[in-house]
Design a protein around this motif. Structure first.
Motif, short mmCIF file in Angstrom:
data_model
loop_
_atom_site.label_atom_id
_atom_site.label_comp_id
_atom_site.label_asym_id
_atom_site.label_seq_id
_atom_site.Cartn_x
_atom_site.Cartn_y
_atom_site.Cartn_z
N ASP A 1 -9.18 -1.32 4.02
CA ASP A 1 -10.60 -1.41 3.70
C ASP A 1 -11.24 -0.02 3.70
N PHE A 2 -11.89 0.33 2.59
CA PHE A 2 -12.54 1.63 2.44
C PHE A 2 -14.06 1.55 2.64
N SER A 3 -14.56 0.40 3.07
CA SER A 3 -16.02 0.23 3.15
C SER A 3 -16.67 1.14 4.19
N THR A 4 -15.86 1.68 5.13
CA THR A 4 -16.43 2.55 6.16
C THR A 4 -16.44 4.02 5.74
N SER A 5 -15.85 4.34 4.59
CA SER A 5 -15.85 5.73 4.11
C SER A 5 -17.26 6.12 3.68
N THR B 1 -16.02 6.19 -5.29
CA THR B 1 -15.23 6.95 -6.27
C THR B 1 -13.75 6.77 -5.93
N LEU B 2 -13.26 7.59 -5.05
CA LEU B 2 -11.84 7.55 -4.71
C LEU B 2 -11.43 6.24 -4.06
N GLY B 3 -12.29 5.69 -3.19
CA GLY B 3 -11.96 4.44 -2.52
C GLY B 3 -11.65 3.33 -3.52
N LYS B 4 -12.52 3.15 -4.50
CA LYS B 4 -12.31 2.12 -5.51
C LYS B 4 -11.08 2.41 -6.36
N ILE B 5 -10.88 3.69 -6.66
CA ILE B 5 -9.70 4.07 -7.46
C ILE B 5 -8.42 3.75 -6.69
N PHE B 6 -8.39 4.08 -5.41
CA PHE B 6 -7.18 3.86 -4.61
C PHE B 6 -6.87 2.38 -4.48
N VAL B 7 -7.89 1.55 -4.26
CA VAL B 7 -7.68 0.11 -4.14
C VAL B 7 -7.11 -0.45 -5.44
N LYS B 8 -7.72 -0.09 -6.54
CA LYS B 8 -7.27 -0.60 -7.84
C LYS B 8 -5.86 -0.12 -8.16
N ARG B 9 -5.59 1.17 -7.94
CA ARG B 9 -4.29 1.72 -8.28
C ARG B 9 -3.18 1.16 -7.40
N GLU B 10 -3.43 1.13 -6.09
CA GLU B 10 -2.40 0.61 -5.19
C GLU B 10 -2.16 -0.88 -5.43
N GLY B 11 -3.22 -1.64 -5.59
CA GLY B 11 -3.08 -3.08 -5.82
C GLY B 11 -2.33 -3.39 -7.10
N ASN B 12 -2.70 -2.72 -8.19
CA ASN B 12 -2.03 -2.96 -9.47
C ASN B 12 -0.57 -2.53 -9.44
N SER B 13 -0.29 -1.43 -8.75
CA SER B 13 1.09 -0.96 -8.64
C SER B 13 1.93 -1.95 -7.83
N GLU C 1 12.75 -6.07 10.39
CA GLU C 1 13.39 -6.76 11.50
C GLU C 1 14.82 -7.15 11.17
N ASN C 2 15.10 -7.32 9.87
CA ASN C 2 16.45 -7.62 9.40
C ASN C 2 17.21 -6.35 9.00
N TYR C 3 16.65 -5.19 9.38
CA TYR C 3 17.20 -3.87 9.05
C TYR C 3 17.27 -3.60 7.55
N TYR C 4 16.35 -4.23 6.84
CA TYR C 4 16.23 -3.98 5.40
C TYR C 4 15.17 -2.89 5.19
N PRO C 5 15.33 -2.02 4.16
CA PRO C 5 14.35 -0.97 3.92
C PRO C 5 13.12 -1.45 3.15
N TYR C 6 11.95 -1.08 3.63
CA TYR C 6 10.70 -1.41 2.96
C TYR C 6 9.87 -0.14 2.77
N LEU C 7 9.07 -0.14 1.71
CA LEU C 7 8.17 0.97 1.41
C LEU C 7 6.74 0.53 1.65
N ILE C 8 5.95 1.41 2.26
CA ILE C 8 4.53 1.12 2.46
C ILE C 8 3.68 2.30 1.98
N ASP C 9 2.38 2.09 1.98
CA ASP C 9 1.38 3.11 1.65
C ASP C 9 1.58 3.68 0.25
N PHE C 10 1.19 2.90 -0.74
CA PHE C 10 1.29 3.31 -2.14
C PHE C 10 0.02 4.00 -2.62
N GLN C 11 -0.78 4.50 -1.71
CA GLN C 11 -2.04 5.14 -2.10
C GLN C 11 -1.81 6.40 -2.93
N SER C 12 -0.67 7.07 -2.71
CA SER C 12 -0.37 8.29 -3.45
C SER C 12 0.38 8.04 -4.76
#
Length: 237
Positions: free
Chosen positions: A55-59, A66-78, A153-164
């Motif tokens: 949530d970027f509402s506290t920025s 500007t950037l908050g809305k861009i990051f939400v849209k870009r990360e979500g769509n990706s 937990e199953n020792y599988y690799p996961y990726l997080i934080d797609f903001q960049s």
């Protein structure tokens, strides 16, 4: 965090509306306050749902609109484009123009593990899934950060934080391959530190060759991180 209960109430209402049932605000826990252009991160967990909520509402107003809305849209769509990738979260929900929800990934960040403690198969699977991500013309761009790779937990690799992350769909092939190298060598950096087995000669050569290019290329140090630091310093004044 200022107005935390108000923010949680807003998220509760947004999520209730999206899933079509009332949720209990007590199940919404703040995990990271965030600041400036970093999202506040919550976890919502009940008997059915287990979600991460960014949530970027506290920025500051100018940044969230500007950037908050861009990051939400870009990360979500990706993330939506990558929902078939086994290393990427599922159930992407746009709660508002400032707020994004998706399935919580259970596990620990790779950085929390001892050096030379992870099996080679983990990194081979990670490499394969990142290459599948690249086939969708999406690059993560922050895989040198060991906090963005989760050992499930199953020792599988996961990726997080797609903001960049960025789309490279319209770039020339040579430039695409160059930018993809940032992700691949990010994996190899993690492999070097955390894997029980060293990189093979072919991967070492790829890593070393890219390091020579990285000294002069435009993404050195990651522009988003530099932007965050610049904005942080500016808004502290």
């Amino acid at each position: 965090m200022k107005d935390l209960e108000k923010i949680k109430e807003n998220i509760k209402n947004q999520l209730s509306k999206k899933i079509g049932k009332e949720i209990d605000k007590k199940n919404l826990i703040l995990m990271n306050e965030g600041e400036y252009i970093n999202a506040a991160v919550f976890r919502y967990k009940d008997e059915i749902l287990d979600l991460t909520i960014k949530d970027f509402s506290t920025s500051p107003w100018i940044l969230k609109n500007t950037l908050g809305k861009i990051f939400v849209k870009r990360e979500g769509n990706s993330l939506k484009k990558l929902e078939n990738n086994p290393s990427v979260t599922k159930n992407i929900i746009f709660l508002s123009k400032y707020t994004l929800a998706f399935n919580f990934i259970k596990g620990k960040p790779l950085k929390s593990f001892l050096d030379n403690s992870i099996e080679k198969e983990f990194f081979l699977e990670l490499e394969k899934n990142v290459m599948e991500m690249h086939k969708k013309d999406i690059v993560h761009l922050d895989l040198r950060n060991l906090g963005n790779i989760i050992v499930g937990e199953n020792y599988y690799p996961y990726l997080i934080d797609f903001q960049s992350c960025i789309s490279i769909k319209w770039l020339p092939k040579k430039l695409k391959n160059l930018i993809k190298g940032a992700d691949i060598t990010g994996i190899y950096k993690c492999w070097n530190r955390k894997c029980k087995e060293p990189l093979d000669e072919e991967r070492i050569k790829y890593f070393n060759d890219f390091q020579k290019i990285r000294k002069v290329w435009i993404f050195k140090g990651y522009p988003l991180k530099r932007l965050k630091e610049s904005l942080k310093n500016k808004f502290k004044k």
